[in-house]
Design an enzyme around this catalytic site. Structure first.
Site, mmCIF file in Angstrom:
data_model
loop_
_atom_site.group_PDB
_atom_site.id
_atom_site.type_symbol
_atom_site.label_atom_id
_atom_site.label_comp_id
_atom_site.label_asym_id
_atom_site.label_seq_id
_atom_site.Cartn_x
_atom_site.Cartn_y
_atom_site.Cartn_z
ATOM 1 C CE1 TYR A 36 51.432 -20.806 -2.058
ATOM 2 C CE2 TYR A 36 51.480 -22.803 -3.386
ATOM 3 C CZ TYR A 36 50.881 -22.021 -2.417
ATOM 4 O OH TYR A 36 49.739 -22.463 -1.786
ATOM 5 C CE LYS B 259 51.754 -23.616 1.041
ATOM 6 N NZ LYS B 259 51.154 -23.174 2.311
HETATM 7 P P1 NAI Z 1 43.694 -17.167 1.180
HETATM 8 O O1 NAI Z 1 44.633 -16.210 0.543
HETATM 9 O O2 NAI Z 1 42.234 -17.078 0.889
HETATM 10 O O3 NAI Z 1 43.850 -17.108 2.775
HETATM 11 C C1 NAI Z 1 45.082 -16.843 3.377
HETATM 12 C C2 NAI Z 1 44.810 -16.041 4.632
HETATM 13 O O4 NAI Z 1 46.082 -15.809 5.269
HETATM 14 C C3 NAI Z 1 44.186 -14.668 4.371
HETATM 15 O O5 NAI Z 1 43.066 -14.489 5.207
HETATM 16 C C4 NAI Z 1 45.313 -13.681 4.716
HETATM 17 O O6 NAI Z 1 44.841 -12.456 5.261
HETATM 18 C C5 NAI Z 1 46.094 -14.488 5.754
HETATM 19 N N1 NAI Z 1 47.485 -14.032 5.893
HETATM 20 C C6 NAI Z 1 48.370 -13.708 4.930
HETATM 21 N N2 NAI Z 1 49.540 -13.324 5.469
HETATM 22 C C7 NAI Z 1 49.387 -13.398 6.815
HETATM 23 C C8 NAI Z 1 50.242 -13.143 7.918
HETATM 24 N N3 NAI Z 1 51.496 -12.691 7.759
HETATM 25 N N4 NAI Z 1 49.767 -13.341 9.172
HETATM 26 C C9 NAI Z 1 48.488 -13.784 9.364
HETATM 27 N N5 NAI Z 1 47.635 -14.035 8.362
HETATM 28 C C10 NAI Z 1 48.085 -13.845 7.099
HETATM 29 O O7 NAI Z 1 44.223 -18.620 0.811
HETATM 30 P P2 NAI Z 1 43.509 -20.048 0.700
HETATM 31 O O8 NAI Z 1 43.262 -20.345 -0.715
HETATM 32 O O9 NAI Z 1 42.408 -20.159 1.687
HETATM 33 O O10 NAI Z 1 44.730 -20.964 1.175
HETATM 34 C C11 NAI Z 1 44.985 -21.173 2.553
HETATM 35 C C12 NAI Z 1 46.221 -22.018 2.706
HETATM 36 O O11 NAI Z 1 46.138 -23.196 1.927
HETATM 37 C C13 NAI Z 1 47.531 -21.350 2.307
HETATM 38 O O12 NAI Z 1 48.573 -21.804 3.154
HETATM 39 C C14 NAI Z 1 47.770 -21.878 0.894
HETATM 40 O O13 NAI Z 1 49.136 -21.838 0.533
HETATM 41 C C15 NAI Z 1 47.264 -23.297 1.071
HETATM 42 N N6 NAI Z 1 46.855 -23.961 -0.160
HETATM 43 C C16 NAI Z 1 45.832 -23.444 -0.920
HETATM 44 C C17 NAI Z 1 45.453 -24.086 -2.066
HETATM 45 C C18 NAI Z 1 44.359 -23.561 -2.935
HETATM 46 O O14 NAI Z 1 44.224 -24.028 -4.070
HETATM 47 N N7 NAI Z 1 43.546 -22.618 -2.462
HETATM 48 C C19 NAI Z 1 46.088 -25.339 -2.503
HETATM 49 C C20 NAI Z 1 47.141 -25.780 -1.630
HETATM 50 C C21 NAI Z 1 47.497 -25.117 -0.499
#
Ligand code: NAI
Length: 250
Positions: free
Chosen positions: A156, A160
């Protein structure tokens, strides 16, 4: 009253929920026509309906960020609907339901799939979208990194690190077209995905932050909209931590 993103078209990947949804709603509230680009059609359409109910403009396009064909189809659909693209937020990732494994043992096919979404997805989307930005005289791309890039977190975190590298390298490749490329590195943020993924471990993470609480999706919005806006017109190639003081780098 004019808003920062009047007449701007911004694509947010992974906007069906979590942090991406917060970006999409905030951009629409400031006047942007927002494209919710996600694999999850049911939730994505729900976000569009919520934006429209608040008086905003949005459309859903089912998109797989790891697919060139899907990214190209997205650009065609958005161009037909809104005329072009000014902003791109590469936020989609496999996160909440990701497998836990080591770099030295993770199933190779899973690893390749994971990297094709979490790292290459930002490049696939950028390659599809940048000509539209160039045709409009410039644009802004924001990649969603993570503080995981600076901490041990296996593949992961490796993805990043790749996102950070892409941000820096692409900033040079498209800077001459007046396209800026920056990244946000969120710390632990309270989304459904984090609750699934980290569970009670999130409480321990909070103890190590300078600011003793989890981030909320809304905490990321200010940095994202700044980087997309003209206020950041001489800012490119940067990775901005929005992390409650989780990390520092010298
Ligand atoms: P989440 O899992 O709630 O949202 C991710 C979204 O991406 C989902 O709606 C999913 O359907 C979509 N997705 C997955 N694969 C896909 C694909 N191949 N094509 C199009 N859409 C796709 O995640 P969250 O927590 O909202 O995180 C969003 C971003 O922020 C991610 O990049 C994550 O790595 C990053 N992030 C999150 C943190 C956290 O603590 N929540 C901390 C640091 C970074």
């Amino acid at each position: 009253m004019s808003s920062r993103f009047d007449n701007k078209v911004v694509v947010v990947t992974g906007a069906a929920q979590g942090i991406g949804e917060a970006y999409a709603r905030a951009l629409a509230a400031e006047g942007a026509s927002v494209v919710v680009a996600d694999l999850n059609e049911g939730a994505g359409v729900g976000v569009v309906e919520a934006i429209e109910a608040d008086g905003g403009t949005a459309m859903f396009v089912r998109t797989d960020v790891s697919s060139h064909e899907s990214a190209t189809a997205l650009v065609e659909a958005v161009t037909a609907a809104y005329g072009g693209i000014d902003g791109l937020v590469n936020n989609a990732a496999i996160y909440g339901d990701m497998q836990f494994d080591l770099l030295i043992s993770v199933d190779w096919d899973y690893y390749r799939k994971f990297m094709s979404v979490n790292m290459d997805g930002a490049l696939v989307m950028t390659r599809a979208v940048y000509p539209s930005m160039q045709a409009r005289g410039g644009g802004s791309i924001v990649n969603q990194s993570s503080t995981a890039a600076y901490l041990y977190s296996g593949f992961y975190g490796l993805a990043k690190v790749g996102v950070n590298g892409l941000t820096q390298q692409l900033a040079h490749e498209v800077g001459g077209m007046e396209i800026r490329v920056n990244a946000i590195a969120p710390g632990p943020t309270d989304t459904a995905a984090t609750r699934t993924q980290a569970g009670d471990a999130a409480k321990d993470l909070v103890k190590g932050l300078a600011l003793k609480r989890m981030g909320q999706p809304e905490d990321m919005v200010g940095a994202c909209l700044f980087l997309l806006s003209d206020e950041a017109s001489w800012v490119t190639g940067q990775i901005i931590a929005v992390d409650g003081g989780q990390t520092f780098r010298s």
